[in-house]
Design a protein around this motif. Structure first.
Motif: not given
Length: 94
Positions: A2-5, A11-15, A31-33
């Motif tokens: 759950k934490k990683s999700l 992260n996606q929202l920030q990107w 680039p994080q992906l």
């Protein structure tokens, strides 16, 4: 899990926000992906090195401040023309 999700969504929202602010086209990927296991390991080693160097710098800075305080105190108590001044400095440095 759950934490990683949650981290992934954050992260996606920030990107997405970053892309909008910087006017980046949608074709630019996050680039994080793209980080590989090697890059993650290198990142961990790099961060560890930075932390160790920062701690060493703080330790050295504290030593310098201590010597400066002791030296200033010595000059307040005795005149700087005292013949033992260099000997006392050497004692402080040791």
């Amino acid at each position: 899990m759950k934490k990683s999700l949650i981290n992934s969504v954050t992260n996606q929202l920030q990107w997405q926000t970053y892309k909008q602010l910087e006017l980046l086209p949608n074709s630019v990927e996050n680039p994080q992906l793209k980080k590989t296991k090697f890059a993650l390991g290198l990142d961990l080693v790099w961060r560890s090195l930075i932390v160790a160097l920062t701690k060493e710098l703080i330790y050295r800075d504290q030593q310098v401040e201590y010597l400066e305080r002791c030296w200033a105190l010595e000059f307040e108590q005795n005149s700087p023309t005292n013949s033992n001044t260099l000997q006392k400095l050497w004692t402080l440095i040791e």
